[in-house]
Design an enzyme around this catalytic site. Structure first.
Site, short mmCIF file in Angstrom:
data_model
loop_
_atom_site.label_atom_id
_atom_site.label_comp_id
_atom_site.label_asym_id
_atom_site.label_seq_id
_atom_site.Cartn_x
_atom_site.Cartn_y
_atom_site.Cartn_z
N CYS A 135 0.84 -1.21 0.00
CA CYS A 135 0.00 0.00 0.00
C CYS A 135 0.87 1.25 0.00
CB CYS A 135 -0.93 -0.01 1.21
SG CYS A 135 -1.98 1.44 1.30
N CYS A 138 -0.47 4.10 2.13
CA CYS A 138 -0.28 3.91 3.59
C CYS A 138 1.17 4.15 3.98
CB CYS A 138 -0.65 2.50 4.02
SG CYS A 138 -2.14 1.84 3.28
N ASP A 139 2.10 3.67 3.19
CA ASP A 139 3.50 3.61 3.64
C ASP A 139 4.47 4.50 2.87
OD1 ASP A 139 2.77 1.73 5.53
OD2 ASP A 139 3.06 0.06 4.17
#
Ligand code: NAP
Length: 312
Positions: A135, A138-139
Protein backbone atom coordinates in the site's frame (compact mmCIF):
# COMPACT_ATOMS: atom_id res chain seq x y z
CA UNK A 1 -25.37 -13.58 20.95
CA UNK A 2 -27.83 -11.47 18.93
CA UNK A 3 -29.78 -13.01 16.01
CA UNK A 4 -30.78 -10.79 13.08
CA UNK A 5 -33.13 -11.46 10.16
CA UNK A 6 -32.65 -9.57 6.90
CA UNK A 7 -33.99 -9.88 3.39
CA UNK A 8 -30.55 -9.16 1.92
CA UNK A 9 -27.18 -9.45 3.63
CA UNK A 10 -24.21 -8.01 1.80
CA UNK A 11 -20.75 -9.29 2.62
CA UNK A 12 -18.25 -6.48 2.08
CA UNK A 13 -18.52 -2.71 2.45
CA UNK A 14 -16.63 -1.41 -0.59
CA UNK A 15 -18.14 0.28 -3.67
CA UNK A 16 -19.86 -2.91 -4.85
CA UNK A 17 -21.30 -3.59 -1.40
CA UNK A 18 -22.54 -0.04 -0.82
CA UNK A 19 -24.05 0.23 -4.26
CA UNK A 20 -25.82 -3.11 -3.72
CA UNK A 21 -27.01 -1.91 -0.30
CA UNK A 22 -28.44 1.29 -1.75
CA UNK A 23 -30.32 -0.53 -4.50
CA UNK A 24 -31.57 -3.29 -2.18
CA UNK A 25 -32.76 -0.85 0.49
CA UNK A 26 -34.44 1.37 -2.11
CA UNK A 27 -36.11 -1.80 -3.37
CA UNK A 28 -37.74 -2.10 0.08
CA UNK A 29 -35.59 -5.01 1.23
CA UNK A 30 -34.32 -4.98 4.80
CA UNK A 31 -30.60 -4.78 4.17
CA UNK A 32 -27.38 -5.23 6.12
CA UNK A 33 -23.72 -4.84 5.24
CA UNK A 34 -21.21 -6.96 7.11
CA UNK A 35 -17.49 -6.33 6.81
CA UNK A 36 -14.47 -7.92 8.44
CA UNK A 37 -12.80 -4.53 8.70
CA UNK A 38 -13.65 -0.83 8.44
CA UNK A 39 -16.18 0.12 5.79
CA UNK A 40 -15.03 1.66 2.50
CA UNK A 41 -13.10 -1.16 0.86
CA UNK A 42 -10.01 -0.76 -1.30
CA UNK A 43 -10.76 2.78 -2.62
CA UNK A 44 -10.43 4.13 0.93
CA UNK A 45 -6.69 3.73 0.39
CA UNK A 46 -6.62 5.42 -3.02
CA UNK A 47 -5.23 8.92 -2.86
CA UNK A 48 -7.27 10.20 -5.78
CA UNK A 49 -9.66 8.93 -8.40
CA UNK A 50 -10.15 10.77 -11.63
CA UNK A 51 -12.24 8.23 -13.51
CA UNK A 52 -15.44 8.07 -11.48
CA UNK A 53 -17.97 9.79 -13.74
CA UNK A 54 -19.12 13.17 -12.54
CA UNK A 55 -16.48 13.48 -9.85
CA UNK A 56 -13.57 14.76 -11.97
CA UNK A 57 -11.13 14.31 -9.09
CA UNK A 58 -11.98 12.95 -5.65
CA UNK A 59 -10.12 11.27 -2.79
CA UNK A 60 -10.91 7.56 -2.48
CA UNK A 61 -11.83 7.95 1.18
CA UNK A 62 -14.12 10.89 0.42
CA UNK A 63 -15.92 8.99 -2.33
CA UNK A 64 -16.52 6.02 -0.07
CA UNK A 65 -17.87 8.31 2.65
CA UNK A 66 -20.42 9.54 0.12
CA UNK A 67 -21.34 5.94 -0.77
CA UNK A 68 -21.86 5.22 2.93
CA UNK A 69 -23.91 8.37 3.58
CA UNK A 70 -26.10 7.49 0.61
CA UNK A 71 -26.77 3.97 1.94
CA UNK A 72 -27.49 5.45 5.40
CA UNK A 73 -30.26 7.59 3.89
CA UNK A 74 -32.16 4.40 3.02
CA UNK A 75 -31.69 2.70 6.39
CA UNK A 76 -29.02 0.15 5.57
CA UNK A 77 -27.73 -1.45 8.76
CA UNK A 78 -23.95 -1.65 9.00
CA UNK A 79 -21.86 -4.20 10.86
CA UNK A 80 -18.15 -3.39 10.39
CA UNK A 81 -15.23 -5.16 12.09
CA UNK A 82 -16.99 -8.51 12.25
CA UNK A 83 -14.97 -11.63 12.84
CA UNK A 84 -16.68 -14.16 10.58
CA UNK A 85 -16.98 -17.68 11.94
CA UNK A 86 -18.96 -19.26 9.13
CA UNK A 87 -20.97 -18.49 6.03
CA UNK A 88 -23.61 -21.02 5.02
CA UNK A 89 -24.93 -20.13 1.59
CA UNK A 90 -26.67 -23.44 1.02
CA UNK A 91 -29.13 -23.49 3.94
CA UNK A 92 -32.55 -21.77 4.01
CA UNK A 93 -32.29 -19.08 5.21
CA UNK A 94 -28.62 -18.48 4.47
CA UNK A 95 -26.68 -17.93 7.70
CA UNK A 96 -23.66 -15.78 8.44
CA UNK A 97 -22.25 -16.32 11.89
CA UNK A 98 -19.81 -13.81 13.34
CA UNK A 99 -18.31 -13.54 16.84
CA UNK A 100 -21.03 -10.96 17.57
CA UNK A 101 -24.16 -12.28 15.95
CA UNK A 102 -26.09 -14.68 13.75
CA UNK A 103 -27.38 -13.12 10.54
CA UNK A 104 -30.18 -14.94 8.71
CA UNK A 105 -30.59 -13.81 5.11
CA UNK A 106 -33.06 -14.64 2.38
CA UNK A 107 -30.46 -13.56 -0.13
CA UNK A 108 -26.71 -12.94 0.15
CA UNK A 109 -24.66 -10.63 -2.04
CA UNK A 110 -20.94 -11.34 -1.92
CA UNK A 111 -18.95 -8.12 -2.35
CA UNK A 112 -15.80 -9.08 -0.47
CA UNK A 113 -13.39 -7.70 -3.08
CA UNK A 114 -9.86 -8.80 -3.72
CA UNK A 115 -6.46 -8.55 -2.09
CA UNK A 116 -2.95 -8.03 -3.47
CA UNK A 117 -1.15 -11.04 -4.87
CA UNK A 118 2.16 -11.93 -3.25
CA UNK A 119 5.36 -12.32 -5.26
CA UNK A 120 5.96 -15.64 -3.56
CA UNK A 121 9.71 -15.15 -3.25
CA UNK A 122 12.15 -15.65 -0.37
CA UNK A 123 12.23 -12.72 2.05
CA UNK A 124 8.90 -11.21 0.97
CA UNK A 125 6.82 -12.20 3.99
CA UNK A 126 9.73 -11.78 6.39
CA UNK A 127 10.13 -8.10 5.44
CA UNK A 128 6.47 -7.06 5.43
CA UNK A 129 6.40 -3.80 7.41
CA UNK A 130 10.21 -3.56 7.19
CA UNK A 131 10.50 -2.62 3.54
CA UNK A 132 7.84 -4.73 1.86
CA UNK A 133 4.47 -2.98 1.51
CA UNK A 134 1.35 -3.52 -0.57
CA UNK A 135 0.00 0.00 0.00
CA UNK A 136 1.90 3.01 -1.30
CA UNK A 137 -0.65 5.45 0.12
CA UNK A 138 -0.28 3.91 3.59
CA UNK A 139 3.50 3.61 3.64
CA UNK A 140 4.89 5.93 0.95
CA UNK A 141 5.80 8.72 3.38
CA UNK A 142 8.26 6.41 5.15
CA UNK A 143 10.43 6.54 2.03
CA UNK A 144 11.26 10.25 1.97
CA UNK A 145 14.45 10.65 -0.12
CA UNK A 146 14.89 6.88 -0.30
CA UNK A 147 14.94 4.43 -3.19
CA UNK A 148 11.97 2.14 -3.73
CA UNK A 149 10.99 -0.49 -6.27
CA UNK A 150 7.50 -1.26 -7.53
CA UNK A 151 6.87 -4.62 -9.15
CA UNK A 152 4.32 -4.99 -11.94
CA UNK A 153 3.23 -3.28 -15.13
CA UNK A 154 -0.51 -2.70 -14.64
CA UNK A 155 -2.40 0.46 -13.67
CA UNK A 156 -1.83 -0.14 -9.96
CA UNK A 157 1.94 -0.54 -10.28
CA UNK A 158 2.41 2.49 -12.49
CA UNK A 159 0.01 4.80 -10.63
CA UNK A 160 1.42 3.84 -7.25
CA UNK A 161 4.98 4.28 -8.56
CA UNK A 162 4.06 7.83 -9.57
CA UNK A 163 2.59 8.45 -6.14
CA UNK A 164 5.81 7.20 -4.54
CA UNK A 165 7.84 9.76 -6.50
CA UNK A 166 6.32 12.40 -4.18
CA UNK A 167 8.55 10.98 -1.44
CA UNK A 168 11.28 8.76 -2.85
CA UNK A 169 14.36 10.04 -4.64
CA UNK A 170 14.08 7.22 -7.16
CA UNK A 171 11.43 4.66 -8.04
CA UNK A 172 12.21 1.54 -10.06
CA UNK A 173 9.39 -0.21 -11.86
CA UNK A 174 10.37 -3.83 -12.32
CA UNK A 175 8.27 -5.49 -14.99
CA UNK A 176 8.51 -9.00 -16.37
CA UNK A 177 7.98 -7.81 -19.98
CA UNK A 178 9.22 -4.83 -21.99
CA UNK A 179 5.75 -3.36 -22.43
CA UNK A 180 3.36 -2.08 -19.75
CA UNK A 181 -0.19 -3.31 -19.28
CA UNK A 182 -1.29 0.04 -17.76
CA UNK A 183 -3.59 2.42 -19.68
CA UNK A 184 -1.79 4.55 -22.29
CA UNK A 185 -2.47 7.81 -20.43
CA UNK A 186 -0.99 6.37 -17.22
CA UNK A 187 2.03 5.04 -19.13
CA UNK A 188 2.68 8.41 -20.76
CA UNK A 189 2.75 10.17 -17.39
CA UNK A 190 5.18 7.61 -15.98
CA UNK A 191 7.51 7.84 -18.99
CA UNK A 192 7.70 11.61 -18.45
CA UNK A 193 8.53 11.27 -14.74
CA UNK A 194 12.29 11.49 -14.37
CA UNK A 195 12.30 9.88 -10.93
CA UNK A 196 11.03 6.62 -12.45
CA UNK A 197 13.41 4.11 -13.97
CA UNK A 198 12.11 1.00 -15.67
CA UNK A 199 13.73 -2.37 -15.19
CA UNK A 200 12.32 -4.32 -18.11
CA UNK A 201 12.07 -8.07 -18.68
CA UNK A 202 12.89 -8.73 -15.06
CA UNK A 203 11.48 -10.60 -12.09
CA UNK A 204 12.29 -10.43 -8.39
CA UNK A 205 13.90 -13.60 -7.13
CA UNK A 206 14.56 -12.60 -3.52
CA UNK A 207 13.97 -9.75 -1.08
CA UNK A 208 17.12 -9.24 1.00
CA UNK A 209 18.07 -7.07 3.95
CA UNK A 210 19.22 -6.83 7.52
CA UNK A 211 16.78 -5.07 9.87
CA UNK A 212 15.02 -3.65 6.83
CA UNK A 213 15.19 -4.30 3.10
CA UNK A 214 18.52 -3.38 1.48
CA UNK A 215 18.28 -4.91 -1.99
CA UNK A 216 16.44 -7.25 -4.32
CA UNK A 217 17.88 -10.09 -6.32
CA UNK A 218 16.44 -9.69 -9.78
CA UNK A 219 16.70 -11.84 -12.87
CA UNK A 220 16.51 -10.71 -16.46
CA UNK A 221 14.17 -13.26 -18.02
CA UNK A 222 15.64 -12.76 -21.51
CA UNK A 223 19.37 -12.93 -20.75
CA UNK A 224 19.11 -15.01 -17.58
CA UNK A 225 21.43 -12.53 -15.88
CA UNK A 226 20.98 -12.27 -12.09
CA UNK A 227 21.88 -9.04 -10.28
CA UNK A 228 21.31 -7.07 -7.08
CA UNK A 229 19.16 -3.95 -7.14
CA UNK A 230 19.71 -1.64 -4.19
CA UNK A 231 16.44 -0.41 -2.72
CA UNK A 232 15.01 0.57 0.65
CA UNK A 233 11.57 -0.73 -0.09
CA UNK A 234 9.53 -2.84 -2.46
CA UNK A 235 5.88 -2.50 -3.38
CA UNK A 236 4.52 -5.53 -5.27
CA UNK A 237 1.51 -4.58 -7.44
CA UNK A 238 1.12 -7.70 -9.53
CA UNK A 239 -2.65 -8.16 -9.44
CA UNK A 240 -5.31 -9.32 -7.09
CA UNK A 241 -6.79 -12.50 -5.62
CA UNK A 242 -10.42 -12.75 -4.43
CA UNK A 243 -11.41 -12.66 -0.75
CA UNK A 244 -13.33 -15.92 -0.69
CA UNK A 245 -11.95 -17.73 2.36
CA UNK A 246 -15.37 -18.19 3.96
CA UNK A 247 -17.22 -19.25 0.86
CA UNK A 248 -14.80 -21.49 -0.99
CA UNK A 249 -16.36 -24.70 -2.22
CA UNK A 250 -19.99 -23.55 -1.89
CA UNK A 251 -20.33 -21.89 -5.29
CA UNK A 252 -18.75 -22.09 -8.72
CA UNK A 253 -15.36 -20.29 -8.92
CA UNK A 254 -12.70 -19.94 -11.58
CA UNK A 255 -9.23 -21.49 -11.13
CA UNK A 256 -7.98 -18.41 -9.23
CA UNK A 257 -11.05 -18.43 -6.97
CA UNK A 258 -12.98 -15.53 -8.54
CA UNK A 259 -16.72 -16.20 -8.37
CA UNK A 260 -18.50 -17.02 -11.61
CA UNK A 261 -21.78 -15.19 -12.18
CA UNK A 262 -24.29 -14.71 -14.96
CA UNK A 263 -25.23 -11.25 -16.25
CA UNK A 264 -27.63 -10.73 -13.32
CA UNK A 265 -24.68 -11.36 -10.93
CA UNK A 266 -26.29 -14.63 -9.85
CA UNK A 267 -23.85 -17.31 -8.75
CA UNK A 268 -24.34 -21.06 -9.11
CA UNK A 269 -26.56 -20.98 -5.98
CA UNK A 270 -30.10 -19.58 -5.96
CA UNK A 271 -30.36 -16.36 -3.96
CA UNK A 272 -26.59 -15.82 -3.90
CA UNK A 273 -25.08 -13.02 -5.96
CA UNK A 274 -21.47 -11.84 -6.37
CA UNK A 275 -20.51 -8.29 -7.32
CA UNK A 276 -17.36 -6.26 -7.86
CA UNK A 277 -13.75 -7.40 -7.71
CA UNK A 278 -14.58 -10.79 -6.15
CA UNK A 279 -16.25 -12.04 -9.34
CA UNK A 280 -14.54 -13.00 -12.56
CA UNK A 281 -14.94 -9.68 -14.28
CA UNK A 282 -12.73 -8.23 -17.04
CA UNK A 283 -12.41 -4.82 -15.34
CA UNK A 284 -11.93 -3.99 -11.68
CA UNK A 285 -12.81 -0.34 -11.14
CA UNK A 286 -15.00 1.56 -8.67
CA UNK A 287 -17.49 2.23 -11.45
CA UNK A 288 -17.75 -1.42 -12.49
CA UNK A 289 -18.04 -2.52 -8.85
CA UNK A 290 -20.84 0.00 -8.30
CA UNK A 291 -22.55 -1.13 -11.49
CA UNK A 292 -22.33 -4.79 -10.46
CA UNK A 293 -23.77 -3.88 -7.07
CA UNK A 294 -26.81 -2.25 -8.65
CA UNK A 295 -27.50 -5.21 -10.94
CA UNK A 296 -26.94 -7.81 -8.20
CA UNK A 297 -29.18 -5.99 -5.71
CA UNK A 298 -32.05 -5.60 -8.18
CA UNK A 299 -32.01 -9.35 -8.86
CA UNK A 300 -31.53 -10.23 -5.19
CA UNK A 301 -34.61 -8.19 -4.28
CA UNK A 302 -36.58 -9.84 -7.11
CA UNK A 303 -35.51 -13.21 -5.66
CA UNK A 304 -36.64 -12.19 -2.15
CA UNK A 305 -39.95 -10.91 -3.52
CA UNK A 306 -40.55 -14.19 -5.36
CA UNK A 307 -39.87 -16.13 -2.14
CA UNK A 308 -42.42 -13.98 -0.29
CA UNK A 309 -45.04 -14.51 -3.00
CA UNK A 310 -44.58 -18.29 -2.68
CA UNK A 311 -45.04 -18.19 1.12
CA UNK A 312 -48.10 -15.87 1.09
P1 NAP B 1 -3.23 -6.14 -13.47
O1 NAP B 1 -3.83 -5.17 -14.39
O2 NAP B 1 -3.67 -7.57 -13.50
O3 NAP B 1 -1.66 -6.08 -13.68
C1 NAP B 1 -0.79 -6.94 -12.99
C2 NAP B 1 0.62 -6.68 -13.48
O4 NAP B 1 1.52 -7.48 -12.72
C3 NAP B 1 0.79 -7.04 -14.94
O5 NAP B 1 1.61 -6.10 -15.59
C4 NAP B 1 1.45 -8.42 -14.87
O6 NAP B 1 2.35 -8.64 -15.92
C5 NAP B 1 2.24 -8.34 -13.59
N1 NAP B 1 2.36 -9.64 -12.93
C6 NAP B 1 1.39 -10.55 -12.69
N2 NAP B 1 1.87 -11.60 -12.03
C7 NAP B 1 3.18 -11.36 -11.83
C8 NAP B 1 4.22 -12.08 -11.19
N3 NAP B 1 4.01 -13.26 -10.59
N4 NAP B 1 5.46 -11.54 -11.18
C9 NAP B 1 5.69 -10.33 -11.78
N5 NAP B 1 4.74 -9.60 -12.40
C10 NAP B 1 3.50 -10.11 -12.42
O7 NAP B 1 -3.43 -5.72 -11.92
P2 NAP B 1 -3.58 -4.28 -11.24
O8 NAP B 1 -2.60 -3.32 -11.80
O9 NAP B 1 -3.60 -4.56 -9.79
O10 NAP B 1 -5.02 -3.82 -11.68
C11 NAP B 1 -6.15 -4.64 -11.37
C12 NAP B 1 -7.39 -4.01 -12.01
O11 NAP B 1 -7.66 -2.76 -11.40
C13 NAP B 1 -7.20 -3.74 -13.51
O12 NAP B 1 -8.42 -3.95 -14.15
C14 NAP B 1 -6.82 -2.29 -13.54
O13 NAP B 1 -7.15 -1.64 -14.76
C15 NAP B 1 -7.66 -1.76 -12.39
N6 NAP B 1 -7.08 -0.51 -11.85
C16 NAP B 1 -7.47 0.65 -12.43
C17 NAP B 1 -6.98 1.86 -11.97
C18 NAP B 1 -7.46 3.14 -12.62
O14 NAP B 1 -8.04 3.09 -13.69
N7 NAP B 1 -7.22 4.30 -12.02
C19 NAP B 1 -6.05 1.88 -10.94
C20 NAP B 1 -5.63 0.67 -10.40
C21 NAP B 1 -6.15 -0.53 -10.88
P3 NAP B 1 1.84 -8.87 -17.45
O15 NAP B 1 1.45 -7.51 -17.94
O16 NAP B 1 3.03 -9.43 -18.13
O17 NAP B 1 0.69 -9.83 -17.34
Amino acid sequence: METYDFDVVILGGGPAGFSAALYAARGAASTAIIDVSMLGGQPSNYLELENYPGMMKIGGFDLMEKFEEHADLFGVQKFPMQEIESVDLVSTPKVITTKEGIFNAKSVIIATGAKPMKLGVKGELEYIGRGVSYCAVCDGSFYQDKVVAVVGGGNSAVEEAMYLTKFASKVYIIHRRNELRADKIVQDRAFKNNKIEFVWDSVVEEVCGADTVTHLVIKNVKSGEVSDLKTDGVFPYIGMLPNVENINGQIEQDPRGFIITDTTMKTSLDGVYAVGDVRNTPLRQVITAASDGAVGAVYATKYVQALQEVTV
